[in-house]
Structure formats: C-alpha cells, structure tokens
Design an enzyme around this catalytic site. Structure first.
Site, PDB file in Angstrom:
ATOM      1  N   TYR A  12      47.910  41.334  35.857  1.00 28.58           N
ATOM      2  CA  TYR A  12      49.160  41.033  35.124  1.00 28.58           C
ATOM      3  C   TYR A  12      49.043  42.023  33.870  1.00 28.58           C
ATOM      4  O   TYR A  12      49.748  42.794  33.704  1.00 28.58           O
ATOM      5  CB  TYR A  12      49.108  39.644  34.617  1.00 28.58           C
ATOM      6  CG  TYR A  12      50.295  39.457  33.458  1.00 28.58           C
ATOM      7  CD1 TYR A  12      51.304  39.453  33.636  1.00 28.58           C
ATOM      8  CD2 TYR A  12      49.713  39.370  32.081  1.00 28.58           C
ATOM      9  CE1 TYR A  12      52.512  38.858  32.767  1.00 28.58           C
ATOM     10  CE2 TYR A  12      50.587  39.185  31.138  1.00 28.58           C
ATOM     11  CZ  TYR A  12      52.020  39.086  31.544  1.00 28.58           C
ATOM     12  OH  TYR A  12      53.055  38.844  30.523  1.00 28.58           O
ATOM     13  N   LYS A  28      51.746  45.452  33.061  1.00 29.90           N
ATOM     14  CA  LYS A  28      52.388  45.340  31.888  1.00 29.90           C
ATOM     15  C   LYS A  28      52.120  46.458  31.165  1.00 29.90           C
ATOM     16  O   LYS A  28      52.937  47.026  30.472  1.00 29.90           O
ATOM     17  CB  LYS A  28      52.200  44.101  31.102  1.00 29.90           C
ATOM     18  CG  LYS A  28      52.869  42.858  31.529  1.00 29.90           C
ATOM     19  CD  LYS A  28      54.276  42.779  31.188  1.00 29.90           C
ATOM     20  CE  LYS A  28      55.224  41.453  31.478  1.00 29.90           C
ATOM     21  NZ  LYS A  28      56.350  41.620  31.179  1.00 29.90           N
ATOM     22  N   THR A  36      53.210  42.589  25.897  1.00 30.74           N
ATOM     23  CA  THR A  36      52.396  41.367  25.854  1.00 30.74           C
ATOM     24  C   THR A  36      51.147  41.493  25.205  1.00 30.74           C
ATOM     25  O   THR A  36      50.469  42.720  25.334  1.00 30.74           O
ATOM     26  CB  THR A  36      52.158  40.732  27.101  1.00 30.74           C
ATOM     27  OG1 THR A  36      51.091  39.878  27.089  1.00 30.74           O
ATOM     28  CG2 THR A  36      51.616  41.663  28.283  1.00 30.74           C
ATOM     29  N   GLU A  50      48.274  40.551  26.039  1.00 38.28           N
ATOM     30  CA  GLU A  50      47.451  40.887  27.318  1.00 38.28           C
ATOM     31  C   GLU A  50      47.058  42.115  27.404  1.00 38.28           C
ATOM     32  O   GLU A  50      45.935  42.615  27.929  1.00 38.28           O
ATOM     33  CB  GLU A  50      48.071  40.235  28.485  1.00 38.28           C
ATOM     34  CG  GLU A  50      47.982  38.829  28.701  1.00 38.28           C
ATOM     35  CD  GLU A  50      46.767  38.132  29.036  1.00 38.28           C
ATOM     36  OE1 GLU A  50      45.989  38.671  30.010  1.00 38.28           O
ATOM     37  OE2 GLU A  50      46.075  37.453  28.156  1.00 38.28           O
TER      38      GLU A  50
HETATM   39  P1  NAP Z   1      58.684  32.896  32.202  1.00 40.74           P
HETATM   40  O1  NAP Z   1      59.259  31.490  31.887  1.00 40.74           O
HETATM   41  O2  NAP Z   1      57.673  32.938  33.616  1.00 40.74           O
HETATM   42  O3  NAP Z   1      60.134  33.597  32.829  1.00 40.74           O
HETATM   43  C1  NAP Z   1      59.991  34.662  33.549  1.00 40.74           C
HETATM   44  C2  NAP Z   1      61.432  34.965  34.560  1.00 40.74           C
HETATM   45  O4  NAP Z   1      61.210  36.012  35.408  1.00 40.74           O
HETATM   46  C3  NAP Z   1      61.692  33.745  35.291  1.00 40.74           C
HETATM   47  O5  NAP Z   1      62.924  32.935  35.540  1.00 40.74           O
HETATM   48  C4  NAP Z   1      61.449  34.592  36.767  1.00 40.74           C
HETATM   49  O6  NAP Z   1      62.487  33.794  37.902  1.00 40.74           O
HETATM   50  C5  NAP Z   1      61.825  35.650  36.630  1.00 40.74           C
HETATM   51  N1  NAP Z   1      61.357  36.756  37.707  1.00 40.74           N
HETATM   52  C6  NAP Z   1      60.242  36.771  38.225  1.00 40.74           C
HETATM   53  N2  NAP Z   1      60.232  37.738  39.438  1.00 40.74           N
HETATM   54  C7  NAP Z   1      61.435  38.176  39.061  1.00 40.74           C
HETATM   55  C8  NAP Z   1      62.053  39.291  39.855  1.00 40.74           C
HETATM   56  N3  NAP Z   1      61.451  39.983  41.025  1.00 40.74           N
HETATM   57  N4  NAP Z   1      63.295  39.729  39.728  1.00 40.74           N
HETATM   58  C9  NAP Z   1      64.119  39.163  38.685  1.00 40.74           C
HETATM   59  N5  NAP Z   1      63.444  37.866  37.864  1.00 40.74           N
HETATM   60  C10 NAP Z   1      62.429  37.640  38.106  1.00 40.74           C
HETATM   61  O7  NAP Z   1      58.011  34.019  31.246  1.00 40.74           O
HETATM   62  P2  NAP Z   1      58.668  33.672  29.725  1.00 40.74           P
HETATM   63  O8  NAP Z   1      57.402  32.906  28.966  1.00 40.74           O
HETATM   64  O9  NAP Z   1      59.800  33.354  29.508  1.00 40.74           O
HETATM   65  O10 NAP Z   1      58.267  35.431  29.311  1.00 40.74           O
HETATM   66  C11 NAP Z   1      59.182  36.467  29.557  1.00 40.74           C
HETATM   67  C12 NAP Z   1      58.901  37.589  29.440  1.00 40.74           C
HETATM   68  O11 NAP Z   1      58.046  37.907  28.348  1.00 40.74           O
HETATM   69  C13 NAP Z   1      58.011  37.794  30.542  1.00 40.74           C
HETATM   70  O12 NAP Z   1      58.213  39.228  31.057  1.00 40.74           O
HETATM   71  C14 NAP Z   1      56.445  37.701  30.100  1.00 40.74           C
HETATM   72  O13 NAP Z   1      55.661  38.272  30.953  1.00 40.74           O
HETATM   73  C15 NAP Z   1      56.627  38.094  28.618  1.00 40.74           C
HETATM   74  N6  NAP Z   1      55.750  37.662  27.700  1.00 40.74           N
HETATM   75  C16 NAP Z   1      55.705  36.139  27.449  1.00 40.74           C
HETATM   76  C17 NAP Z   1      54.712  35.788  26.642  1.00 40.74           C
HETATM   77  C18 NAP Z   1      54.647  34.305  26.429  1.00 40.74           C
HETATM   78  O14 NAP Z   1      53.789  33.855  25.611  1.00 40.74           O
HETATM   79  N7  NAP Z   1      55.673  33.603  26.844  1.00 40.74           N
HETATM   80  C19 NAP Z   1      54.131  36.575  25.922  1.00 40.74           C
HETATM   81  C20 NAP Z   1      54.224  38.096  26.126  1.00 40.74           C
HETATM   82  C21 NAP Z   1      55.137  38.514  26.646  1.00 40.74           C
HETATM   83  P3  NAP Z   1      62.261  32.288  38.620  1.00 40.74           P
HETATM   84  O15 NAP Z   1      62.564  31.409  37.173  1.00 40.74           O
HETATM   85  O16 NAP Z   1      63.223  32.487  39.737  1.00 40.74           O
HETATM   86  O17 NAP Z   1      60.715  32.397  38.798  1.00 40.74           O
HETATM   87  N1  GDD Z   2      47.173  28.203  32.681  1.00 38.99           N
HETATM   88  C1  GDD Z   2      45.735  27.489  32.159  1.00 38.99           C
HETATM   89  N2  GDD Z   2      45.382  26.325  32.881  1.00 38.99           N
HETATM   90  N3  GDD Z   2      45.203  28.089  31.341  1.00 38.99           N
HETATM   91  C2  GDD Z   2      43.985  27.435  31.004  1.00 38.99           C
HETATM   92  C3  GDD Z   2      43.465  26.385  31.352  1.00 38.99           C
HETATM   93  C4  GDD Z   2      44.375  25.786  32.609  1.00 38.99           C
HETATM   94  O1  GDD Z   2      44.150  24.772  32.985  1.00 38.99           O
HETATM   95  N4  GDD Z   2      42.330  25.908  30.817  1.00 38.99           N
HETATM   96  C5  GDD Z   2      42.040  26.692  30.141  1.00 38.99           C
HETATM   97  N5  GDD Z   2      42.895  28.040  30.030  1.00 38.99           N
HETATM   98  C6  GDD Z   2      43.100  29.182  29.448  1.00 38.99           C
HETATM   99  C7  GDD Z   2      42.933  30.260  30.075  1.00 38.99           C
HETATM  100  O2  GDD Z   2      41.809  30.620  30.759  1.00 38.99           O
HETATM  101  C8  GDD Z   2      43.452  31.279  28.964  1.00 38.99           C
HETATM  102  O3  GDD Z   2      42.574  31.920  28.253  1.00 38.99           O
HETATM  103  C9  GDD Z   2      44.508  30.308  28.025  1.00 38.99           C
HETATM  104  O4  GDD Z   2      44.038  28.908  28.364  1.00 38.99           O
HETATM  105  C10 GDD Z   2      45.710  30.801  28.088  1.00 38.99           C
HETATM  106  O5  GDD Z   2      46.075  30.698  29.164  1.00 38.99           O
HETATM  107  P1  GDD Z   2      47.756  30.733  29.402  1.00 38.99           P
HETATM  108  O6  GDD Z   2      48.459  29.599  28.944  1.00 38.99           O
HETATM  109  O7  GDD Z   2      48.034  30.743  31.092  1.00 38.99           O
HETATM  110  O8  GDD Z   2      48.342  31.911  28.962  1.00 38.99           O
HETATM  111  P2  GDD Z   2      47.623  33.345  29.111  1.00 38.99           P
HETATM  112  O9  GDD Z   2      47.360  33.578  27.660  1.00 38.99           O
HETATM  113  O10 GDD Z   2      46.955  33.723  30.127  1.00 38.99           O
HETATM  114  O11 GDD Z   2      49.240  34.318  29.363  1.00 38.99           O
HETATM  115  C11 GDD Z   2      50.304  33.949  28.587  1.00 38.99           C
HETATM  116  O12 GDD Z   2      50.388  34.969  27.368  1.00 38.99           O
HETATM  117  C12 GDD Z   2      50.659  36.109  27.410  1.00 38.99           C
HETATM  118  C13 GDD Z   2      50.587  36.618  26.112  1.00 38.99           C
HETATM  119  O13 GDD Z   2      49.366  36.812  25.766  1.00 38.99           O
HETATM  120  C14 GDD Z   2      51.419  34.259  29.451  1.00 38.99           C
HETATM  121  O14 GDD Z   2      52.884  33.826  28.882  1.00 38.99           O
HETATM  122  C15 GDD Z   2      51.788  35.944  29.795  1.00 38.99           C
HETATM  123  O15 GDD Z   2      53.070  35.810  30.607  1.00 38.99           O
HETATM  124  C16 GDD Z   2      51.768  36.558  28.282  1.00 38.99           C
HETATM  125  O16 GDD Z   2      52.001  37.926  28.506  1.00 38.99           O
END
Ligand code: NAP
Ligand code: GDD
Length: 343
Positions: free
Chosen positions: A150, A154, A126, A128
C-alpha cells in the site's frame, strides 16, 4: 456559476465527508463510484446527502471510463480519494493495490492533461509514505520509507502527482494525511473495529474483541476536520503538498482503554504478547484478546505529524482532540448497536 467537483471513492469515509463539505460550500458534486453488486450509499445517507450527489460509475482501473466521465462532466476540481486503502489487504493483493493506487492516479492525471490541464487535482497521499520513519515528527521534507505494498503504491501516486505539476504546470497537489477516523470509518480499520466491537460486547452480541499489535502508535485525527484541509489545498494560490496531522500520537492500547472507559468497562491487562488479555474488572470477563492474524509482515510502529506548513500557509488546524474523537466514535456505535438490538 457553482463550481463542479468530481470525487472518486465517493462511497468511502472521506468521500462522504468531503461531498458534504463541498455541497455546503455551494458546489455541484459528482460522486465517482466503482460499480458493485450490493451498492449501498449508507455513508451519504447518514450525512443526509444521498440525493444531492450525482453518482457516476468510475473505476480507476479503466482509462476510457475515466476519460468519458471527465470529458462529459467537465469538473473544475477532481479529488482522487479512490484507493484500495487497507494496508493489511495490500500484502494479500499487492498487484491490485498497485493498479489502483499507483497507475490509477496516473490514469486520472493523464486524462486531465488530455481533456483540460486547467482542472485542479487533489491526490489522497498518506502518512504511510513515512513508514519506518526517518525522523520524529514527520513533515513535508521527511524522507519516505514505505513498509507495505500500500505504502509503496501510494509513493508512486505521490511522485506522479508532483511530476505532472512540474512537467505540465498542472494544479496537482498531495495531501499527506495522517490517520483520520470517524463513525463513518470502515469496520476493518482498528479504531472502528474497537468501538463497534466494544459496543457489541456491551450489548451481549459479541464475546471478545480480537486485535493485533497494541503498541503501534498513530497520529489520529477526525475525518471532517481533515476534509477542510483537503478543500483548502485546492483553493491555495499555488499548488503545493501539505502534511495534515494533529501533532499527537497514541497507541492502539490507549485507544482501546479510552473507548472501554466511555463504554463503561473497567479494563485491566494480564499476561504478555499473544497471551495478553484485557479483562473487565466489573465482571471478570476477558473482553480483549490478541491474535497473530492481525499482525503485519512489516509494521509501521510510530507516526507523528508536524502540520506547521498548512497551519502557517493555509490557516488550517485540527479542531477535535483524541479523547473527543474516541468519545464521538464510541457513543455513535453504542447508539447503533442499541438500535440494532431493538430492531
Ligand atoms: P475508504 O473508506 O476505503 O474509501 C476508498 C474508496 O475507494 C471506496 O469507496 C472504494 O470503493 C473506492 N475504490 C476502491 N478501488 C477502486 C477503484 N478501482 N476504482 C474506483 N474506486 C475504488 O478510504 P478513506 O478512508 O475514505 O480514504 C480516502 C483516501 O485517502 C484513500 O485514497 C486512502 O488511501 C487515503 N488516505 C486515508 C487516510 C485515512 O486515515 N482514512 C489517511 C491517508 C490517506 P468501494 O466502496 O466500492 O470499496
Ligand atoms: N486494522 C487493524 N486491525 N489494525 C490493527 C489491529 C486490528 O485488529 N490490531 C492492531 N492494529 C494496528 C495495525 O497493525 C496498525 O499498526 C494500526 O493498528 C492501525 O491500523 P489501521 O487502522 O488498519 O490503519 P493503518 O494505519 O494501517 O492505515 C490507515 O491509515 C493510513 C494513514 O496512515 C488507512 O486508512 C490507510 O489507508 C491510510 O493511508
């Protein structure tokens, strides 16, 4: 013979889009789901693939469980998407987050090493990791500085993946993906919170949207585009790590403004800090407020990715602009809320 892929985290946003992509490519898809009492595969259903994915219970906390699944199904490729993925919650549950996001990765890698080190492995790393970023934009060589449990968890996942590649010559890669969103994004993440909240305000089901830091900037892309990149990484000749990003950053404030516009509001801002309010000029109503509840103990202020390497080596580039992404998400949530009201 069809290739077989195991996707952990099948019930998440990326799990659903990746499963769809792999099915379209002729794969047999095994979907790893941790058991929960109210298991609902709404994302798979939304994409019309609920019946095409073979679901198995797999929890990254339990080594023997992972071992049995991988030994039984003998996948060609494992995509490790499962994680406690919500940064804010990682401050509340740092140990659980680390068990899943750090040791969980090691458990899967260790099983692969023991069962069949020829299985290709993808780790969902990520942006992050860059956290308090040391340079702008960030690429594969940028030093890491995670800002949350987090991010730190990671970091372990990233390095253990590289370590298994280097130590055991496994095809194990990291996709360093910047934020990617879609109508399948969880409601806790800011983009979906905004589009869902504004749609509900529009239809009179909610008064206000309460947010935290409006100034944080992210490089937001469209999740289906990013799953193409994920697949490409496992098809490359050599295992390597890649940044996946759009190269454009926008603030949370800009996201709200664009979404409000698609929704038909005329938003303007008044006040400062926690007293700032977003007002709809058409009605004079306050529709956005700020609360300290949504600020993080340590924030990632600004992420911007440089995805040159994956473009040059694997030919990937994003297809969806920021404004198109906002439009797709906002319109889908308007439709959902409208039909919820009719129901
Ligand atoms: P998500 O919607 O939160 O999906 C994560 C899944 O992992 C959920 O289905 C959750 O299950 C499952 N999980 C949690 N704990 C577990 C465990 N102990 N064993 C098995 N499964 C478990 O996340 P996503 O946005 O699809 O992201 C997919 C991956 O990419 C994650 O690893 C995230 O950290 C990474 N990532 C995401 C982003 C982004 O912007 N979306 C960016 C960079 C990296 P439940 O449904 O039961 O909760
Ligand atoms: N969730 C949330 N809720 N975030 C908020 C809010 C709120 O009400 N208001 C402002 N934010 C700001 C957070 O402080 C952060 O700076 C930004 O919005 C994005 O927050 P999220 O959407 O929660 O995503 P993230 O960037 O912290 O994390 C996501 O992206 C990562 C990749 O950079 C997640 O998907 C992580 O799993 C992933 O690794």
């Amino acid at each position: 013979m069809a290739k077989r892929a195991l996707i952990t985290g099948i019930r998440g946003q990326d799990g659903a889009y990746l499963a769809k992509l792999l099915l379209e490519k002729g794969y047999e898809v095994i979907g790893g789901d941790r058991r929960s009492a109210d298991a609902d595969y709404w994302r798979l259903r939304y994409l019309g693939i609920e019946k095409e994915v073979r679901l198995v219970y797999i929890d990254l906390l339990e080594f023997n469980n992972i071992y049995r699944v991988i030994e039984k199904y003998k996948p060609d490729e494992v995509y490790n998407l499962a994680a406690q993925s919500f940064v804010q919650v990682s401050f509340e549950q740092p140990i659980l987050t680390s068990e899943v996001n750090a040791l969980g990765v090691l458990r899967v890698l260790e099983v692969i090493r023991q069962v069949n080190p020829g299985i290709k492995f993808y780790q969902a790393s990520t942006s992050e990791l860059f956290g308090k970023a040391k340079e702008i934009p960030q690429n594969e060589e940028t030093p890491f500085y995670p800002r949350s449990p987090y991010g730190v968890s990671k970091l372990f996942g990233y390095w253990i993946t590289r370590n298994y590649r280097e130590a055991y010559e496994m095809f194990a890669v990291n996709g360093i993906l910047f934020n990617h969103e879609s109508p399948l994004r969880g409601l806790e993440f800011v983009t979906r919170k905004i589009t869902w909240g504004l749609a509900r305000i529009k239809y009179g089901l909610q008064d206000k949207l309460v947010l935290g830091n409006l100034e944080a900037k992210r490089d937001w892309g469209y999740a289906p585009d990013y799953m193409e990149a994920v697949w490409l990484m496992l098809q490359a000749e050599e295992p390597d790590d890649y940044v996946v990003a759009t190269g454009e950053a926008h603030s949370v404030r800009e996201f709200v403004e664009q979404a409000a516009q698609v929704c038909g509001f005329k938003l303007y801002w008044e006040g400062e800090g926690l007293e700032e309010k977003g007002i709809d000029a058409k009605t004079g109503k306050v529709i956005v407020e700020i609360s300290s509840e949504y600020f993080r103990p340590a924030e990632v202020d600004f992420l911007l990715g440089d995805a040159r390497k994956i473009r040059e080596k694997l030919g990937w580039k994003p297809k969806t602009s920021f404004s198109k992404l906002v439009e797709i998400m906002m319109e889908e949530d308007l439709k959902r809320v409208a039909s919820e009201r009719r129901a």
